[in-house]
Design an enzyme around this catalytic site. Structure first.
Site, PDB file in Angstrom:
ATOM      1  N   PHE A 117       0.858  -1.182   0.000  1.00  0.00           N
ATOM      2  CA  PHE A 117       0.000   0.000   0.000  1.00  0.00           C
ATOM      3  C   PHE A 117       0.898   1.238   0.000  1.00  0.00           C
ATOM      4  CE2 PHE A 117      -4.670   0.614   1.178  1.00  0.00           C
ATOM      5  CZ  PHE A 117      -5.113  -0.415   0.370  1.00  0.00           C
ATOM      6  N   GLN A 230      -8.149  14.599   3.601  1.00  0.00           N
ATOM      7  CA  GLN A 230      -7.488  13.734   2.619  1.00  0.00           C
ATOM      8  C   GLN A 230      -8.281  13.656   1.319  1.00  0.00           C
ATOM      9  OE1 GLN A 230      -6.751   9.190   3.135  1.00  0.00           O
ATOM     10  NE2 GLN A 230      -4.772  10.216   3.209  1.00  0.00           N
ATOM     11  N   HIS A 232      -8.386  11.395  -1.959  1.00  0.00           N
ATOM     12  CA  HIS A 232      -7.866  10.128  -2.487  1.00  0.00           C
ATOM     13  C   HIS A 232      -7.506  10.338  -3.952  1.00  0.00           C
ATOM     14  CE1 HIS A 232      -7.442   5.927  -3.510  1.00  0.00           C
ATOM     15  NE2 HIS A 232      -7.555   5.616  -2.230  1.00  0.00           N
ATOM     16  N   LEU A 242     -14.787   5.197  -5.206  1.00  0.00           N
ATOM     17  CA  LEU A 242     -13.371   4.931  -4.965  1.00  0.00           C
ATOM     18  C   LEU A 242     -12.859   3.777  -5.825  1.00  0.00           C
ATOM     19  CD1 LEU A 242     -10.979   5.704  -3.000  1.00  0.00           C
ATOM     20  CD2 LEU A 242     -11.518   3.550  -1.875  1.00  0.00           C
ATOM     21  N   GLU A 245      -6.648   1.936  -3.479  1.00  0.00           N
ATOM     22  CA  GLU A 245      -5.188   2.010  -3.593  1.00  0.00           C
ATOM     23  C   GLU A 245      -4.600   0.616  -3.892  1.00  0.00           C
ATOM     24  OE1 GLU A 245      -3.446   4.890  -0.944  1.00  0.00           O
ATOM     25  OE2 GLU A 245      -2.091   3.348  -0.212  1.00  0.00           O
ATOM     26  N   ARG A 276      -0.827   9.334  -0.225  1.00  0.00           N
ATOM     27  CA  ARG A 276      -1.962   9.888  -0.971  1.00  0.00           C
ATOM     28  C   ARG A 276      -1.856  11.379  -1.242  1.00  0.00           C
ATOM     29  NH1 ARG A 276      -6.722   6.368   1.943  1.00  0.00           N
ATOM     30  NH2 ARG A 276      -6.089   4.438   0.951  1.00  0.00           N
ATOM     31  N   HIS A 341     -11.846  12.258   0.637  1.00  0.00           N
ATOM     32  CA  HIS A 341     -11.931  10.845   1.024  1.00  0.00           C
ATOM     33  C   HIS A 341     -11.994  10.623   2.529  1.00  0.00           C
ATOM     34  CE1 HIS A 341     -11.301   6.550   0.660  1.00  0.00           C
ATOM     35  NE2 HIS A 341     -10.215   6.604   1.412  1.00  0.00           N
ATOM     36  N   ARG A 376      -3.041  10.610   6.230  1.00  0.00           N
ATOM     37  CA  ARG A 376      -3.192   9.218   6.674  1.00  0.00           C
ATOM     38  C   ARG A 376      -2.691   8.253   5.609  1.00  0.00           C
ATOM     39  NH1 ARG A 376      -6.918   5.167   5.537  1.00  0.00           N
ATOM     40  NH2 ARG A 376      -8.450   6.507   4.510  1.00  0.00           N
TER      41      ARG A 376
HETATM   42  C1  FAD Z   1     -14.803   4.200  -0.331  1.00  0.00           C
HETATM   43  C2  FAD Z   1     -13.891   4.115   0.855  1.00  0.00           C
HETATM   44  C3  FAD Z   1     -12.997   3.071   0.973  1.00  0.00           C
HETATM   45  C4  FAD Z   1     -12.144   2.987   2.074  1.00  0.00           C
HETATM   46  N1  FAD Z   1     -11.240   1.951   2.142  1.00  0.00           N
HETATM   47  C5  FAD Z   1     -10.420   1.876   3.226  1.00  0.00           C
HETATM   48  C6  FAD Z   1      -9.480   0.811   3.335  1.00  0.00           C
HETATM   49  O1  FAD Z   1      -9.386  -0.063   2.480  1.00  0.00           O
HETATM   50  N2  FAD Z   1      -8.684   0.792   4.431  1.00  0.00           N
HETATM   51  C7  FAD Z   1      -8.758   1.732   5.420  1.00  0.00           C
HETATM   52  O2  FAD Z   1      -8.007   1.648   6.393  1.00  0.00           O
HETATM   53  N3  FAD Z   1      -9.650   2.737   5.340  1.00  0.00           N
HETATM   54  C8  FAD Z   1     -10.489   2.828   4.272  1.00  0.00           C
HETATM   55  N4  FAD Z   1     -11.389   3.853   4.195  1.00  0.00           N
HETATM   56  C9  FAD Z   1     -11.631   4.696   5.366  1.00  0.00           C
HETATM   57  C10 FAD Z   1     -12.485   3.912   6.379  1.00  0.00           C
HETATM   58  O3  FAD Z   1     -13.391   3.091   5.711  1.00  0.00           O
HETATM   59  C11 FAD Z   1     -13.263   4.819   7.316  1.00  0.00           C
HETATM   60  O4  FAD Z   1     -12.461   5.838   7.807  1.00  0.00           O
HETATM   61  C12 FAD Z   1     -13.802   3.999   8.508  1.00  0.00           C
HETATM   62  O5  FAD Z   1     -14.513   2.879   8.044  1.00  0.00           O
HETATM   63  C13 FAD Z   1     -14.672   4.851   9.391  1.00  0.00           C
HETATM   64  O6  FAD Z   1     -15.227   4.027  10.387  1.00  0.00           O
HETATM   65  P1  FAD Z   1     -16.054   4.663  11.578  1.00  0.00           P
HETATM   66  O7  FAD Z   1     -16.552   3.530  12.392  1.00  0.00           O
HETATM   67  O8  FAD Z   1     -15.240   5.713  12.230  1.00  0.00           O
HETATM   68  O9  FAD Z   1     -17.269   5.414  10.867  1.00  0.00           O
HETATM   69  P2  FAD Z   1     -18.426   4.872   9.913  1.00  0.00           P
HETATM   70  O10 FAD Z   1     -18.213   3.512   9.397  1.00  0.00           O
HETATM   71  O11 FAD Z   1     -18.653   5.963   8.908  1.00  0.00           O
HETATM   72  O12 FAD Z   1     -19.672   4.779  10.870  1.00  0.00           O
HETATM   73  C14 FAD Z   1     -20.308   5.919  11.376  1.00  0.00           C
HETATM   74  C15 FAD Z   1     -21.542   5.475  12.137  1.00  0.00           C
HETATM   75  O13 FAD Z   1     -22.065   6.580  12.842  1.00  0.00           O
HETATM   76  C16 FAD Z   1     -23.464   6.638  12.660  1.00  0.00           C
HETATM   77  N5  FAD Z   1     -23.850   8.042  12.821  1.00  0.00           N
HETATM   78  C17 FAD Z   1     -23.240   9.136  12.317  1.00  0.00           C
HETATM   79  N6  FAD Z   1     -23.857  10.243  12.738  1.00  0.00           N
HETATM   80  C18 FAD Z   1     -24.872   9.846  13.541  1.00  0.00           C
HETATM   81  C19 FAD Z   1     -25.873  10.522  14.273  1.00  0.00           C
HETATM   82  N7  FAD Z   1     -25.952  11.850  14.297  1.00  0.00           N
HETATM   83  N8  FAD Z   1     -26.768   9.779  14.962  1.00  0.00           N
HETATM   84  C20 FAD Z   1     -26.715   8.426  14.963  1.00  0.00           C
HETATM   85  N9  FAD Z   1     -25.784   7.729  14.282  1.00  0.00           N
HETATM   86  C21 FAD Z   1     -24.866   8.442  13.588  1.00  0.00           C
HETATM   87  C22 FAD Z   1     -23.711   6.062  11.289  1.00  0.00           C
HETATM   88  O14 FAD Z   1     -25.003   5.541  11.184  1.00  0.00           O
HETATM   89  C23 FAD Z   1     -22.654   4.945  11.270  1.00  0.00           C
HETATM   90  O15 FAD Z   1     -23.188   3.791  11.865  1.00  0.00           O
HETATM   91  C24 FAD Z   1     -12.204   3.964   3.080  1.00  0.00           C
HETATM   92  C25 FAD Z   1     -13.088   5.028   2.956  1.00  0.00           C
HETATM   93  C26 FAD Z   1     -13.899   5.137   1.837  1.00  0.00           C
HETATM   94  C27 FAD Z   1     -14.748   6.345   1.680  1.00  0.00           C
END
Ligand code: FAD
Length: 565
Positions: A117, A230, A232, A242, A245, A276, A341, A376
Site C-alpha cells: 500500500f 485527505q 484520495h 473509490l 489504492e 496519498r 476521502h 493518513r
Molecule cells: C470508499 C472508501 C474506501 C475505504 N477503504 C479503506 C481501506 O481499504 N482501508 C482503510 O483503512 N480505510 C479505508 N477507508 C476509510 C475507512 O473506511 C473509514 O475511515 C472507517 O470505516 C470509518 O469508520 P467509523 O466507524 O469511524 O465510521 P463509519 O463507518 O462511517 O460509521 C459511522 C456510524 O455513525 C453513525 N452516525 C453518524 N452520525 C450519527 C448521528 N448523528 N446519529 C446516529 N448515528 C450516527 C452512522 O449511522 C454509522 O453507523 C475507506 C473510505 C472510503 C470512503
C-alpha cells in the site's frame, strides 16, 4: 426515559469495536442512524495494516517500522506515542479478528495475505479481496449479535446533553416513530464517522455528514487539526466511486495523456505507491498542466495485470467499472480524478478516546487522537477504528465503574429534548422557508471549489464568507414535508447545522496554517515550517465563532526529516 449504562453512537467499525470491548456486566446499547451494516465502513476496499510479516517480501517487518511509516506519512504531525500504540495493537487485533472468523484473503499455507500500500516500507496490508470493510463490519456485527448488544437502528442523535462538564446522555430522533426523545447514559462513545459530504466530489457515502463532530464541538470539546482533509488520488470520473489504492498496490500504473507514468516526476522511488497527499497533488498537477484527458482526469491502467489477477484480487473494482463506467478494466484504462476521502482531524481525544468532557469518548474517523497527523496512510483507518474503538469502549467502562452513577440527569435530558421538539415545531410552522438541500449543494460547491487539494489565501477567504452567508440562509430554513417519520429533510436539516460548523473549522484552520504540510498544500506558503507550525490546531466553539489554540506534537523517538519517496 430510555436509559443504559453506556451508549455508543455509530454502528461502524469504531462503534462496534467499542461495544465489543465494553465490560459485559454493563448495559450497553448502540445507536445508529442507519442499520449498522450500512455504515460507511462497509465500503472500505483495500485493507487494514498490521506488521504480521506474512508477505515473503516483508519478513523483517515490525510494528516499529509500521509506526515510522505512519509518522513519516503524517508529515510528522502524528503524536508518536499514539502512532506506536496503534501499530503495536494492530498485530493482536488482526489475530482477534481472525479468531472471530473474519474471512481474510490467504497466502498458500493459510496465513493472512498482505499486499503493498502507499507510503508503506513493506507489504503489510491485510485484506479480503477488495471488500475488506464489508467482511470486517459483518464480522464485528456478528459478534455483537452473539453478545446480545442492544441496537437502536435508524435513530439519529441530534445532540449531546452535558451539564457542568459531565455528559449525561443524548437527544435522538427515532426515524420510525418520528419522535424526538432523551436517552440517558453514564457514558457515551461517539464513533460517528467522517464528514465527506461537506464536499461535492467525495468517495464517501451520502450519509457521511459528520454531525457527531459538530455535536462534540457545540458541547464544548475542541476539534483538532480539521484543516487536514485527505483527497484520495483515484476516484472514478463522474461518479467519484473509490478505486482502491490496492489497484496500485497490485501493480496498476498512473498514466497521463502522453502515455507516460508521470509519478516518476513526483515520487521516483515509490512511484504509484507514494502517500496519498503526494499522489493526489501529482494527478491534479498533471491535469492542471494540460496532461490530463478533457482537463479532468488521468488514467489508472490495470490492463497489464491480466484478467485473472483483476478478477481474483480486485473483483469489486471490476464490477464498479462495468456497472458505473460501462467498461471492463481488463480491456480499458480507468479514468480517475482525486476526490475528498477522509478526515485526519476530528474530536480531540487522548489515547484512551477520552475527551475534555467527563464521560464522553470518541473513536474512529470522527476522532483525532492523533495518529494520522497531516496525512493518513491507506489501511490505517480501518485499523484506527478497530484499535481505538476497542480502547474507548474499555476506557468508558472503567469510567462508569469509577463514577457513582448518582446524577440528577433527568431534568437536563428532558429540557434539551423538549427544546429540540420545540425547534422542529417552529420550523414546521414557517410558511415559506429556504430549502436545506439548496444550501447543502451550495456548501459542497463552495468547499470543492475553494478548499481543495491546492489552497491559497483568497479562495479560503471566499469560502469563509460563503459559509457566513449560508449560515444566514440557514436561519431562514423551513421544513416542507408533512411527516415526521423518516423525514430525510429533517435529517438533513439537523445535520446541516453541524456541517456549517465543520466547514468553518476546516477553512479557518486552513487559512490560519500558513505552511504546507501533508494534505494541506498552500500555494502561497509551499514549504513545511517546523519552527512555527509543528503543532496541532485546536478549535473551540464560542457564540462569537471558533476560538483557536495550539498544542505541541508528541515527538519522542522518530526524528524529523524531509519526506522523500
Ligand atoms: C470508499 C472508501 C474506501 C475505504 N477503504 C479503506 C481501506 O481499504 N482501508 C482503510 O483503512 N480505510 C479505508 N477507508 C476509510 C475507512 O473506511 C473509514 O475511515 C472507517 O470505516 C470509518 O469508520 P467509523 O466507524 O469511524 O465510521 P463509519 O463507518 O462511517 O460509521 C459511522 C456510524 O455513525 C453513525 N452516525 C453518524 N452520525 C450519527 C448521528 N448523528 N446519529 C446516529 N448515528 C450516527 C452512522 O449511522 C454509522 O453507523 C475507506 C473510505 C472510503 C470512503
Amino acid at each position: 426515559m430510555v436509559s443504559h449504562d453506556l451508549l455508543i453512537v455509530g454502528g461502524g467499525l469504531a462503534g462496534l469495536a467499542a461495544a465489543l470491548s465494553a465490560d459485559p456486566k454493563l448495559d450497553v446499547a448502540v445507536v445508529s442512524k442507519v442499520h449498522p451494516i450500512r455504515s460507511h465502513s462497509v465500503a472500505a476496499q483495500g485493507g487494514i495494516n498490521a506488521a504480521l510479516a506474512n508477505n515473503p517480501k516483508a519478513k523483517d517487518d515490525t510494528w516499529q517500522k509500521h509506526a515510522y511509516d505512519t509518522i513519516k506519512g503524517s508529515d510528522f504531525l502524528a503524536d508518536q506515542d499514539s502512532a506506536e500504540l496503534l501499530c503495536q495493537e494492530a498485530i493482536p487485533a488482526m489475530y482477534e479478528l481472525d479468531h472471530w472468523g473474519m474471512p481474510f484473503s490467504r497466502f498458500p499455507g493459510g496465513v493472512i495475505a498482505q499486499r503493498p500500500f502507499g507510503g508503506a516500507g513493506y507489504p503489510r496490508t491485510c485484506y479480503a479481496a477488495d471488500r475488506t470493510g464489508q467482511v470486517l463490519l459483518h464480522t464485528l456485527y456478528e459478534q455483537c449479535v452473539r453478545k446480545k448488544i442492544t441496537f437502536y437502528n435508524e435513530w439519529l442523535v441530534t445532540g449531546l446533553v452535558v451539564r457542568d462538564g459531565v455528559c449525561l446522555g443524548l437527544v435522538a430522533y427515532d426515524l420510525n416513530t418520528g419522535k424526538i426523545q432523551p436517552m440517558k447514559a453514564r457514558a457515551v462513545v461517539f464513533g460517528t464517522g467522517g464528514y465527506g459530504r461537506v464536499y461535492k466530489l467525495s468517495t464517501n457515502a451520502y450519509i457521511n455528514l459528520g454531525s457527531g463532530i459538530g455535536m462534540a464541538y457545540r458541547a464544548g470539546v475542541a476539534i483538532k487539526d480539521l484543516e487536514f482533509v485527505q483527497f484520495h488520488p483515484t476516484s472514478l470520473i463522474g461518479k467519484n466511486i473509490l478505486i482502491t489504492e490496492a489497484a496500485r498496490g497490485e501493480g496498476g500504473y498512473l498514466v497521463n495523456n502522453q502515455g507516460r507514468r508521470f509519478m516518476e516526476d513526483y515520487a521516483p522511488k515509490a512511484m504509484e505507491l507514494a502517500p496519498r497527499d503526494i499522489t493526489s497533488r501529482a494527478i491534479q498537477m498533471e491535469i492542471n498542466k494540460g496532461n490530463g484527458f478533457n482537463d479532468q482526469y488521468v488514467h489508472l491502467d490495470l490492463r497489464h495485470l491480466g484478467r485473472e489477477k483483476i478478477h481474483k484480487l480486485l473483483p469489486g473494482i471490476q464490477e464498479v467499472c462495468i456497472h458505473f463506467g460501462g467498461f471492463d478494466p481488463v480491456d480499458k484504462p480507468i479514468p480517475i480524478q482525486p476526490a475528498q476521502h477522509y478526515s485526519m482531524g476530528g474530536i480531540d481525544v487522548d489515547n484512551a478516546g477520552a475527551s475534555s468532557i467527563a464521560g464522553f469518548f470518541a473513536a474512529g474517523e470522527c476522532a483525532c487522537v492523533s495518529v494520522h497527523g497531516a496525512n493518513r496512510l491507506g489501511g490505517n483507518s480501518l485499523l484506527d477504528g478497530v484499535v481505538f474503538g476497542k480502547l474507548a469502549g474499555r476506557a468508558a467502562s472503567a469510567y462508569i465503574k469509577g463514577s457513582s452513577g448518582k446524577t440528577n440527569a433527568d431534568q437536563a435530558l428532558t429540557a434539551d429534548s423538549e427544546a429540540y421538539v420545540a425547534k422542529v415545531k417552529e420550523l414546521r410552522s414557517r410558511e415559506k422557508g429556504e430549502n436545506v438541500y439548496k444550501l447543502l449543494n451550495d456548501l459542497k460547491e463552495l468547499m470543492s471549489e475553494n478548499v481543495g487539494i491546492y489552497r491559497k489565501q483568497r479562495p479560503l477567504e471566499v469560502a469563509l464568507e460563503g459559509i457566513k452567508a449560508l449560515r444566514e440562509g440557514y436561519k431562514e430554513v423551513g421544513l416542507h414535508g408533512a411527516s415526521d417519520r423518516y423525514s430525510q429533510e429533517l435529517i438533513t436539516l439537523i445535520e446541516f447545522d453541524y456541517m456549517l460548523d465543520i466547514a468553518e473549522v476546516i477553512v479557518l484552520g486552513a487559512l490560519t496554517r500558513t505552511e504546507t504540510r501533508g494534505s494541506h498544500y498552500r500555494t502561497d506558503f509551499p514549504v513545511r515550517n517546523d519552527d512555527d507550525w509543528l503543532k496541532h490546531t485546536l478549535m473551540s466553539w464560542t457564540d462569537k465563532g471558533p476560538k483557536i489554540s495550539y498544542r505541541p506534537v508528541v515527538i519522542d523517538k522518530y526524528k524529523l526529516e524531509a519526506r522523500k519517496y
